[in-house]
Design a protein around this motif. Structure first.
Motif, PDB file in Angstrom:
ATOM      1  N   ARG A  49     -10.924  56.491 -30.158  1.00  0.00           N
ATOM      2  CA  ARG A  49      -9.209  55.333 -30.742  1.00  0.00           C
ATOM      3  C   ARG A  49     -10.644  54.244 -30.674  1.00  0.00           C
ATOM      4  O   ARG A  49     -10.429  52.891 -31.280  1.00  0.00           O
ATOM      5  CB  ARG A  49      -8.776  55.182 -29.497  1.00  0.00           C
ATOM      6  CG  ARG A  49      -8.094  54.274 -29.005  1.00  0.00           C
ATOM      7  CD  ARG A  49      -6.509  55.146 -29.625  1.00  0.00           C
ATOM      8  NE  ARG A  49      -6.197  53.906 -29.442  1.00  0.00           N
ATOM      9  CZ  ARG A  49      -5.103  53.841 -28.566  1.00  0.00           C
ATOM     10  NH1 ARG A  49      -4.342  54.635 -27.883  1.00  0.00           N
ATOM     11  NH2 ARG A  49      -4.168  52.879 -28.498  1.00  0.00           N
ATOM     12  N   MET A  50     -11.807  53.571 -29.654  1.00  0.00           N
ATOM     13  CA  MET A  50     -11.770  52.419 -30.254  1.00  0.00           C
ATOM     14  C   MET A  50     -12.989  51.834 -31.240  1.00  0.00           C
ATOM     15  O   MET A  50     -12.511  50.913 -31.975  1.00  0.00           O
ATOM     16  CB  MET A  50     -12.865  52.080 -28.421  1.00  0.00           C
ATOM     17  CG  MET A  50     -14.192  50.968 -28.565  1.00  0.00           C
ATOM     18  SD  MET A  50     -15.263  50.547 -27.436  1.00  0.00           S
ATOM     19  CE  MET A  50     -13.897  50.965 -26.276  1.00  0.00           C
ATOM     20  N   ALA A  51     -13.413  52.849 -31.546  1.00  0.00           N
ATOM     21  CA  ALA A  51     -14.240  52.489 -33.423  1.00  0.00           C
ATOM     22  C   ALA A  51     -12.967  53.010 -34.042  1.00  0.00           C
ATOM     23  O   ALA A  51     -13.620  51.932 -35.481  1.00  0.00           O
ATOM     24  CB  ALA A  51     -14.803  54.131 -33.199  1.00  0.00           C
ATOM     25  N   ILE A  52     -12.323  53.661 -33.820  1.00  0.00           N
ATOM     26  CA  ILE A  52     -10.951  52.886 -35.859  1.00  0.00           C
ATOM     27  C   ILE A  52     -10.042  51.452 -35.087  1.00  0.00           C
ATOM     28  O   ILE A  52     -10.080  51.146 -36.422  1.00  0.00           O
ATOM     29  CB  ILE A  52     -10.062  54.663 -34.704  1.00  0.00           C
ATOM     30  CG1 ILE A  52     -10.682  55.931 -35.545  1.00  0.00           C
ATOM     31  CG2 ILE A  52      -8.654  54.004 -36.323  1.00  0.00           C
ATOM     32  CD1 ILE A  52     -11.633  55.741 -37.186  1.00  0.00           C
ATOM     33  N   ASP A  53      -9.508  51.557 -34.062  1.00  0.00           N
ATOM     34  CA  ASP A  53      -8.926  50.109 -33.542  1.00  0.00           C
ATOM     35  C   ASP A  53     -10.411  49.042 -34.168  1.00  0.00           C
ATOM     36  O   ASP A  53      -9.119  48.124 -34.925  1.00  0.00           O
ATOM     37  CB  ASP A  53      -8.520  49.924 -32.012  1.00  0.00           C
ATOM     38  CG  ASP A  53      -7.382  50.582 -31.845  1.00  0.00           C
ATOM     39  OD1 ASP A  53      -7.339  52.258 -33.246  1.00  0.00           O
ATOM     40  OD2 ASP A  53      -7.190  51.121 -30.814  1.00  0.00           O
ATOM     41  N   THR A  54     -11.301  49.047 -33.644  1.00  0.00           N
ATOM     42  CA  THR A  54     -12.521  48.056 -34.012  1.00  0.00           C
ATOM     43  C   THR A  54     -12.140  48.071 -35.244  1.00  0.00           C
ATOM     44  O   THR A  54     -12.678  46.199 -36.208  1.00  0.00           O
ATOM     45  CB  THR A  54     -13.772  48.282 -33.299  1.00  0.00           C
ATOM     46  OG1 THR A  54     -13.316  48.232 -31.415  1.00  0.00           O
ATOM     47  CG2 THR A  54     -14.610  46.931 -33.241  1.00  0.00           C
ATOM     48  N   PHE A  55     -12.734  48.579 -36.499  1.00  0.00           N
ATOM     49  CA  PHE A  55     -12.770  49.034 -37.624  1.00  0.00           C
ATOM     50  C   PHE A  55     -11.217  48.178 -38.427  1.00  0.00           C
ATOM     51  O   PHE A  55     -11.731  47.386 -38.492  1.00  0.00           O
ATOM     52  CB  PHE A  55     -13.056  50.479 -38.441  1.00  0.00           C
ATOM     53  CG  PHE A  55     -13.422  50.686 -39.482  1.00  0.00           C
ATOM     54  CD1 PHE A  55     -14.546  50.273 -40.275  1.00  0.00           C
ATOM     55  CD2 PHE A  55     -12.399  50.480 -40.352  1.00  0.00           C
ATOM     56  CE1 PHE A  55     -14.801  50.161 -41.871  1.00  0.00           C
ATOM     57  CE2 PHE A  55     -12.616  50.563 -42.048  1.00  0.00           C
ATOM     58  CZ  PHE A  55     -13.712  49.903 -42.164  1.00  0.00           C
ATOM     59  N   GLU A  56     -10.400  49.335 -37.987  1.00  0.00           N
ATOM     60  CA  GLU A  56      -8.765  48.277 -38.334  1.00  0.00           C
ATOM     61  C   GLU A  56      -8.705  46.531 -38.439  1.00  0.00           C
ATOM     62  O   GLU A  56      -8.350  45.784 -38.933  1.00  0.00           O
ATOM     63  CB  GLU A  56      -7.765  49.301 -37.960  1.00  0.00           C
ATOM     64  CG  GLU A  56      -7.895  50.753 -38.318  1.00  0.00           C
ATOM     65  CD  GLU A  56      -6.104  50.687 -39.537  1.00  0.00           C
ATOM     66  OE1 GLU A  56      -6.369  49.296 -39.639  1.00  0.00           O
ATOM     67  OE2 GLU A  56      -6.296  51.621 -40.294  1.00  0.00           O
ATOM     68  N   ALA A  57      -9.341  46.397 -36.792  1.00  0.00           N
ATOM     69  CA  ALA A  57      -8.974  45.408 -36.795  1.00  0.00           C
ATOM     70  C   ALA A  57     -10.259  43.911 -37.133  1.00  0.00           C
ATOM     71  O   ALA A  57      -9.958  42.538 -38.279  1.00  0.00           O
ATOM     72  CB  ALA A  57      -8.862  45.026 -35.693  1.00  0.00           C
TER      73      ALA A  57
END
Length: 251
Positions: free
Chosen positions: A71-79
């Protein structure tokens, strides 16, 4: 029908478990179709080597079995970078042993690697796709989604789960504009199957059992992946596409 339906230019694709084998081949194929690829794996050195070989700008080194880390990796990449338009859930493992002797910890590891990863990454990416009203999720199932073979019953159970989780994703997410499908490879010459490829008895059995009469080549999965990633499959949802040389079609 225009060939542009299959053009992935301007799209960004995350492929889990893409430092080798099927994931690496699919990443290469999606890149050739115009997609900007994001490679994923747990081994940072292997991931770096894969990125160099494919000319990939982006890598995400996370453990797909860790829900919070995903979740952290995906959210950070999207942001920080931008939208993930296509997800290929490819991470997986195998463990061969007669069912009566199968270790409980190996069974749990198979469940986490082959099923939990599809849920973890699929959910994390879908939350962003839902907001945008579009997205493609392709889960890598198996010929074992439909068939069993001695010595791999738990693997068969996990791939059956991947097929049904794909249908569940469709039931929940198609209304938001997502297309969720699965590719079910037959027997392909990959590191996961190295022991079987090296076994002349098994290879001879497989060649007789498969109407096409041979092992599959990982590059032969690319066309199916491009189709399910592109506008050409805009009304294909909840489907498990077998790419298996006919093994599920013939006794």
């Amino acid at each position: 029908m225009s060939i542009q339906l299959f053009d992935l230019s301007g799209k960004r694709a995350l492929i889990t478990g893409s430092s080798q084998g099927i994931g690496h081949a699919l990443a290469n194929g999606l890149a050739a179709a115009g997609a900007e690829i994001i490679l994923n794996g747990r081994d940072e050195e292997k991931l770096k080597a894969a990125a160099e070989s494919l000319g990939a700008r982006h890598t995400l080194a996370f453990d797909a079995t860790d829900h919070d880390a995903v979740r952290m990796a995906i959210d950070t990449f999207e942001a920080q970078v931008g939208a993930i338009d296509i997800l290929v859930n490819n991470a997986g493992m195998q463990h061969r042993m007669p069912l009566e002797d199968f270790p409980a910890d190996a069974f749990e590891r198979l469940l986490k690697t082959n099923v939990s990863t599809v849920f973890n990454v699929g959910q994390a990416v879908a939350r962003h796709m839902i907001k945008r009203g579009s997205g493609k999720i392709i889960n890598i199932a198996s010929v074992q989604t439909a068939l069993a073979r001695p010595g791999i019953a738990p693997y068969t159970a996990t791939k059956g789960a991947v097929g049904n989780l794909t249908k569940g994703m469709t039931a929940d997410w198609a209304k938001y504009g997502l297309q969720c499908n699965a590719i079910a490879p037959g027997y392909f010459d990959t590191p996961l199957n190295a022991a079987l490829v090296a076994d002349p008895t098994f290879s001879a059995w497989l060649e007789k059992r498969t109407p096409a009469g041979r092992w599959g080549k990982v590059e032969e999965l690319v066309g199916a992946c491009i189709f399910l990633s592109s506008d050409a499959s805009s009304f294909v949802n909840g489907h498990v596409l077998y790419v298996d040389g006919g093994i599920t079609a013939s006794l």
